[in-house]
Motif scaffolding. Sequence first.
Motif, PDB file in Angstrom:
ATOM      1  N   UNK A 182      -3.074  -9.117  -2.601  1.00  7.33           N
ATOM      2  CA  UNK A 182      -2.054  -8.077  -2.488  1.00  7.33           C
ATOM      3  C   UNK A 182      -0.856  -8.317  -2.134  1.00  7.33           C
ATOM      4  N   UNK A 183      -0.738  -9.427  -1.377  1.00  9.25           N
ATOM      5  CA  UNK A 183       0.754 -10.134  -1.038  1.00  9.25           C
ATOM      6  C   UNK A 183       1.331 -10.631  -2.310  1.00  9.25           C
ATOM      7  N   UNK A 184       0.477 -11.372  -3.103  1.00  6.53           N
ATOM      8  CA  UNK A 184       1.055 -11.923  -4.372  1.00  6.53           C
ATOM      9  C   UNK A 184       1.464 -10.947  -5.387  1.00  6.53           C
ATOM     10  N   UNK A 185       0.532  -9.952  -5.554  1.00  9.29           N
ATOM     11  CA  UNK A 185       1.015  -8.682  -6.622  1.00  9.29           C
ATOM     12  C   UNK A 185       2.080  -8.073  -6.183  1.00  9.29           C
ATOM     13  N   UNK A 235       8.832  -5.069   4.127  1.00  4.02           N
ATOM     14  CA  UNK A 235       7.790  -4.222   4.662  1.00  4.02           C
ATOM     15  C   UNK A 235       6.864  -3.322   3.518  1.00  4.02           C
ATOM     16  N   UNK A 236       7.375  -3.191   2.470  1.00  3.12           N
ATOM     17  CA  UNK A 236       6.675  -2.819   1.394  1.00  3.12           C
ATOM     18  C   UNK A 236       5.580  -3.524   1.109  1.00  3.12           C
ATOM     19  N   UNK A 237       5.810  -4.735   0.965  1.00  7.15           N
ATOM     20  CA  UNK A 237       4.719  -5.697   0.540  1.00  7.15           C
ATOM     21  C   UNK A 237       3.605  -5.682   1.734  1.00  7.15           C
ATOM     22  N   UNK A 238       3.967  -5.303   2.983  1.00  8.11           N
ATOM     23  CA  UNK A 238       3.057  -5.576   4.097  1.00  8.11           C
ATOM     24  C   UNK A 238       2.251  -3.937   3.700  1.00  8.11           C
ATOM     25  N   UNK A 239       2.807  -3.184   3.376  1.00  4.22           N
ATOM     26  CA  UNK A 239       2.050  -1.721   3.007  1.00  4.22           C
ATOM     27  C   UNK A 239       1.038  -2.102   1.903  1.00  4.22           C
ATOM     28  N   UNK A 240       1.312  -2.569   0.763  1.00  6.69           N
ATOM     29  CA  UNK A 240       0.244  -3.230   0.067  1.00  6.69           C
ATOM     30  C   UNK A 240      -0.664  -3.922   0.428  1.00  6.69           C
ATOM     31  N   UNK A 241      -0.379  -4.866   1.277  1.00  5.83           N
ATOM     32  CA  UNK A 241      -1.531  -5.465   2.048  1.00  5.83           C
ATOM     33  C   UNK A 241      -2.451  -4.916   2.714  1.00  5.83           C
ATOM     34  N   UNK A 242      -1.592  -3.770   3.508  1.00  4.21           N
ATOM     35  CA  UNK A 242      -2.682  -2.693   4.330  1.00  4.21           C
ATOM     36  C   UNK A 242      -3.438  -2.088   3.265  1.00  4.21           C
ATOM     37  N   UNK A 243      -3.031  -1.593   2.312  1.00  6.70           N
ATOM     38  CA  UNK A 243      -3.868  -0.939   1.188  1.00  6.70           C
ATOM     39  C   UNK A 243      -4.940  -1.703   0.969  1.00  6.70           C
ATOM     40  N   UNK A 244      -5.078  -3.089   0.732  1.00  6.07           N
ATOM     41  CA  UNK A 244      -5.944  -4.045   0.484  1.00  6.07           C
ATOM     42  C   UNK A 244      -7.002  -3.966   1.505  1.00  6.07           C
ATOM     43  N   UNK A 245      -6.855  -3.378   2.786  1.00  3.48           N
ATOM     44  CA  UNK A 245      -7.802  -3.392   3.777  1.00  3.48           C
ATOM     45  C   UNK A 245      -8.556  -1.962   3.521  1.00  3.48           C
ATOM     46  N   UNK A 246      -8.096  -1.015   3.090  1.00  3.80           N
ATOM     47  CA  UNK A 246      -8.563   0.341   2.916  1.00  3.80           C
ATOM     48  C   UNK A 246      -9.971   0.265   2.552  1.00  3.80           C
ATOM     49  N   UNK A 247     -10.459  -0.449   1.333  1.00  5.05           N
ATOM     50  CA  UNK A 247     -11.992  -0.192   1.092  1.00  5.05           C
ATOM     51  C   UNK A 247     -13.016  -0.585   2.124  1.00  5.05           C
ATOM     52  N   UNK A 248     -12.361  -1.709   3.003  1.00  6.25           N
ATOM     53  CA  UNK A 248     -13.305  -2.170   3.877  1.00  6.25           C
ATOM     54  C   UNK A 248     -13.339  -1.487   5.112  1.00  6.25           C
ATOM     55  N   UNK A 279      -2.160   2.208  -3.067  1.00 10.31           N
ATOM     56  CA  UNK A 279      -3.094   2.346  -4.168  1.00 10.31           C
ATOM     57  C   UNK A 279      -3.359   0.650  -4.916  1.00 10.31           C
ATOM     58  N   UNK A 280      -2.180   0.004  -4.892  1.00 10.66           N
ATOM     59  CA  UNK A 280      -2.043  -1.262  -5.534  1.00 10.66           C
ATOM     60  C   UNK A 280      -3.095  -2.101  -4.702  1.00 10.66           C
ATOM     61  N   UNK A 281      -2.929  -2.215  -3.518  1.00  9.58           N
ATOM     62  CA  UNK A 281      -3.696  -3.154  -2.489  1.00  9.58           C
ATOM     63  C   UNK A 281      -5.255  -2.586  -2.811  1.00  9.58           C
ATOM     64  N   UNK A 282      -5.294  -1.419  -2.517  1.00 12.95           N
ATOM     65  CA  UNK A 282      -6.897  -0.839  -2.783  1.00 12.95           C
ATOM     66  C   UNK A 282      -7.517  -1.467  -4.087  1.00 12.95           C
ATOM     67  N   UNK A 283      -6.740  -0.931  -5.043  1.00 13.95           N
ATOM     68  CA  UNK A 283      -7.073  -1.350  -6.429  1.00 13.95           C
ATOM     69  C   UNK A 283      -7.471  -2.853  -6.656  1.00 13.95           C
ATOM     70  N   UNK A 284      -6.452  -3.414  -5.988  1.00 17.79           N
ATOM     71  CA  UNK A 284      -6.748  -5.088  -6.130  1.00 17.79           C
ATOM     72  C   UNK A 284      -7.997  -5.352  -5.461  1.00 17.79           C
TER      73      UNK A 284
END
Length: 165
Positions: A11-14, A28-41, A97-102
Amino acid sequence: MPDLLAHALIAYALATLLSWRYEWLSAPYVTVAMAGAFVPDLTKVNLLFSSGLVEVVLGIPFDWSGLHTLGGSLISLAIGVVLVASSERRRVAALLGLGAASHLLADALLLNASGHSYPLFWPLSYLHPPTPGLYLSTDPEPMVVAAAVASVVFVATRLRTKRAE
């Protein structure tokens, strides 16, 4: 836990690559994407409160695994988006959504004995799509690759910033 770290690094790279194109996409928005990557877990809450316990307390059928699907992630993202200021909701929704989708896509590549993934598109479809079975969630290699890619993106971003100054 290499799996969770790999999801954060992807998520960070994307998000960082997207920040090259969109100036508003700051750290801060990159951090939001990284937080989104944790959502499915969020399904890991099952370690504290088992599905059976929640089922008994609520008196209805219940399973935490629904959170690790498209539908469960969308509901979780909607809750997260409501918690931010209305002026930020579109951006936060897109980045969560980007983080969760990744995360969901990376997990769809996991090795399963059946050769099929989990019902990724639930509740829209109960189909278990076939998986290429590239790795196990406990394998360190995906994390190493994600870390290498994230490192390259980090260094490239720093070089771009220095050139711009």
